[in-house]
Scaffold this active site. Structure first.
Site, PDB file in Angstrom:
ATOM      1  N   HIS A 188      57.767  41.327  40.127  1.00  0.00           N
ATOM      2  CA  HIS A 188      56.617  41.740  40.944  1.00  0.00           C
ATOM      3  C   HIS A 188      56.977  41.593  42.416  1.00  0.00           C
ATOM      4  O   HIS A 188      57.587  40.595  42.815  1.00  0.00           O
ATOM      5  CB  HIS A 188      55.407  40.867  40.578  1.00  0.00           C
TER       6      HIS A 188
ATOM      7  N   ARG B  75      55.477  33.291  42.113  1.00  0.00           N
ATOM      8  CA  ARG B  75      54.279  33.053  41.311  1.00  0.00           C
ATOM      9  C   ARG B  75      54.713  32.776  39.881  1.00  0.00           C
ATOM     10  O   ARG B  75      55.010  31.649  39.541  1.00  0.00           O
ATOM     11  CB  ARG B  75      53.344  34.271  41.430  1.00  0.00           C
TER      12      ARG B  75
ATOM     13  N   TYR C 237      17.609  33.159  55.896  1.00  0.00           N
ATOM     14  CA  TYR C 237      17.927  31.721  55.943  1.00  0.00           C
ATOM     15  C   TYR C 237      18.570  31.338  57.271  1.00  0.00           C
ATOM     16  O   TYR C 237      19.431  32.057  57.794  1.00  0.00           O
ATOM     17  CB  TYR C 237      18.924  31.367  54.842  1.00  0.00           C
TER      18      TYR C 237
ATOM     19  N   CYS D 256      21.533  36.899  51.329  1.00  0.00           N
ATOM     20  CA  CYS D 256      21.025  35.905  50.377  1.00  0.00           C
ATOM     21  C   CYS D 256      21.670  36.137  49.009  1.00  0.00           C
ATOM     22  O   CYS D 256      22.479  37.037  48.836  1.00  0.00           O
ATOM     23  CB  CYS D 256      19.513  36.029  50.246  1.00  0.00           C
TER      24      CYS D 256
ATOM     25  N   ASP E 117      20.239  37.264  46.303  1.00  0.00           N
ATOM     26  CA  ASP E 117      19.750  38.473  45.626  1.00  0.00           C
ATOM     27  C   ASP E 117      19.348  39.601  46.570  1.00  0.00           C
ATOM     28  O   ASP E 117      19.111  40.713  46.115  1.00  0.00           O
ATOM     29  CB  ASP E 117      18.513  38.120  44.792  1.00  0.00           C
TER      30      ASP E 117
ATOM     31  N   LYS F 214      42.942  44.928  34.894  1.00  0.00           N
ATOM     32  CA  LYS F 214      42.479  43.532  34.930  1.00  0.00           C
ATOM     33  C   LYS F 214      41.195  43.437  35.756  1.00  0.00           C
ATOM     34  O   LYS F 214      40.859  44.368  36.510  1.00  0.00           O
ATOM     35  CB  LYS F 214      43.574  42.650  35.538  1.00  0.00           C
TER      36      LYS F 214
ATOM     37  N   ARG G  76      53.408  50.109  37.473  1.00  0.00           N
ATOM     38  CA  ARG G  76      52.134  49.435  37.210  1.00  0.00           C
ATOM     39  C   ARG G  76      51.149  49.759  38.335  1.00  0.00           C
ATOM     40  O   ARG G  76      51.235  49.185  39.419  1.00  0.00           O
ATOM     41  CB  ARG G  76      52.337  47.910  37.144  1.00  0.00           C
TER      42      ARG G  76
HETATM   43  C1  LIG Z   1      47.622  43.267  39.839  1.00  0.00           C
HETATM   44  C2  LIG Z   1      49.033  43.556  39.540  1.00  0.00           C
HETATM   45  C3  LIG Z   1      49.566  44.849  39.720  1.00  0.00           C
HETATM   46  C4  LIG Z   1      48.794  45.982  40.365  1.00  0.00           C
HETATM   47  O1  LIG Z   1      48.933  45.923  41.764  1.00  0.00           O
HETATM   48  P1  LIG Z   1      48.249  47.019  42.709  1.00  0.00           P
HETATM   49  O2  LIG Z   1      48.678  46.628  44.065  1.00  0.00           O
HETATM   50  O3  LIG Z   1      46.783  46.860  42.504  1.00  0.00           O
HETATM   51  O4  LIG Z   1      48.753  48.347  42.267  1.00  0.00           O
HETATM   52  C5  LIG Z   1      50.857  45.081  39.294  1.00  0.00           C
HETATM   53  N1  LIG Z   1      51.604  44.095  38.749  1.00  0.00           N
HETATM   54  C6  LIG Z   1      51.136  42.837  38.590  1.00  0.00           C
HETATM   55  C7  LIG Z   1      52.012  41.810  37.996  1.00  0.00           C
HETATM   56  C8  LIG Z   1      49.849  42.517  39.002  1.00  0.00           C
HETATM   57  O5  LIG Z   1      49.398  41.272  38.847  1.00  0.00           O
END
Ligand SMILES: *Cc1c(COP(=O)(O)O)cnc(C)c1O
Length: 391
Positions: free
Chosen positions: A176, A145, A277, A324, A326, A47, A232
């Site tokens: 998760h 979540r 700035y 800044c 850029d 992602k 994951r």
């Molecule tokens: C982003 C994400 C992960 C990956 O997590 P890491 O800590 O980067 O390994 C796994 N599962 C879900 C649902 C996520 O949103």
């Protein structure tokens, strides 16, 4: 008046580039796979443009080196991968619109389902088009979540209802973990306990989906009990650590990304010279101020104003004044021979020094995840693979 065409350069050049070492990604994938229980599938989480590393090339490398699944957060991220010709299974963590269902079904992209109503809408959209969509059901065991959240028995009932819907095939179930990267694994193991209760109920009804997954990078590295038959991996693919509390000695990860630029302007300045700035930075003595073409529009946080560092000739040079949009200025007064055109390392190694995404994260008041994922795509990414450069 006629239009006079200027010659167009076929390759845009930029002095500031992100370098991604795909050999490091390949190494990390293999090391992570070795850390998993035998038979565990590895889902590469790509992602946010593979956490800023470039989703297409990272995905290809991951699949060539042992990943069997990809995951993204948004619909369009899956579209990008398919348009690049990547045919592996893809799971979308985020939500989708019923209008996207035909594409998802045709392209064999899995969706995540967190409630019965959405599942029914998806089923209708799929049936209208005579299609079947694959889905992974997400269960909230303590992240707060997305995901079904209630007693395992109620979730079981809902899941069985979803499995009975036409136009939907429930391929997976997942949860998760909110605190897998903490030293104290109590909360993570409580989450796993609730997940196991649900999985046992599903088994007892002969309704356990083919794929069960819970582990992010931290759990992959430290909690083998969370591996089930798929993990994951996100941040660890890129050679970065989920947190400082995760044991860095159990697996060897190689950071894949560096960010490099050049000094594009250099000036000798007197004492009491004000930089950038707001004139918040004032020199204490005569020095040399160098301008580097990277700014917050590239993803170099403005929080690094007068806090960050960059490497020039293997020496750390402090950021002088505000970052800044850029450009960023650095004080190179004490770096002998610092000159126009010198290489600047914003993240990575130079000589015996290095600046890591963790160093930048501490100075910017954030985490390494945000440092890399916040890169905006204005800087071109250069890849190396098999010690060869490719664009
Ligand atoms: C982003 C994400 C992960 C990956 O997590 P890491 O800590 O980067 O390994 C796994 N599962 C879900 C649902 C996520 O949103």
């Amino acid at each position: 008046m006629t239009n006079t065409m200027l010659p167009v350069k076929s390759n845009f050049s930029s002095r500031t580039t992100v370098h991604v070492d795909l050999d490091a990604v390949a190494h990390n994938i293999r090391a992570l796979k070795q850390r998993c229980r035998p038979g565990t599938g590895l889902m590469a989480v790509v992602k946010a443009n593979a956490y800023g590393h470039g989703a297409v090339n990272v995905s290809r490398t991951a699949l060539e080196n042992g990943a069997c699944f990809l995951a993204v957060a948004r619909f369009f991220e899956a579209v990008t991968l398919r348009e690049a010709g990547i045919t592996s299974p893809i799971l979308i963590f985020g939500d989708m619109m019923p209008a996207d269902i035909p594409w998802l079904a045709h392209q064999d992209v899995r969706i995540s389902l967190s409630c019965l109503e959405t599942a029914k809408a998806v089923s209708r959209a799929a049936l209208d088009n005579n299609l079947v969509v694959k889905a992974h059901i997400k269960v909230d065991t303590g992240m707060g979540r997305l995901g079904f959240m209630s007693e395992p028995k109620k979730i079981l009932t809902d899941m069985i209802r979803i499995m009975a819907l036409d136009g939907l095939y429930v391929e997976g179930v997942y949860t998760h973990l909110a605190n897998a990267d903490a030293k104290d694994k109590t909360h993570a193991m409580e989450q796993i306990k609730s997940f196991n209760i649900l999985l046992d109920l599903l088994s007892s009804r002969n309704a356990k989906p083919k794929i069960c997954h819970a582990a992010n990078s931290a759990a992959l590295i430290e909690l083998p009990k969370t591996h089930y038959n798929m993990v994951r991996a996100g941040i660890s693919l890129y050679g970065l650590w989920p947190s400082n509390e995760v044991d860095h000695t159990v697996i060897n990860l190689k950071p894949a990304m560096s960010i490099r630029s050049k000094i594009i302007h250099l000036k000798l300045v007197p004492e009491n010279f004000k930089v950038s700035y707001g004139s918040t930075y004032e020199t204490l003595h005569p020095t040399k101020i160098a301008t580097v073409p990277i700014g917050y529009a590239d993803g170099y946080s403005r929080q690094l104003s007068s806090k960050g560092h960059m490497l020039v000739q293997g020496i750390k040079a402090p950021v002088a004044g505000r970052v800044c949009m850029d450009f960023t200025m650095i004080d190179v007064g004490y770096i002998p021979g610092a000159a126009m055109g010198d290489d600047v390392v914003i993240m990575g190694e130079q000589g015996n020094e290095k600046i890591t995404s963790d160093d930048i994260a501490v100075q910017a008041g954030t985490i390494n995840y945000e440092v890399v994922a916040a890169l905006t795509g204005r800087m071109p990414i250069e890849y190396s693979y098999g010690n060869k450069k490719k664009s």
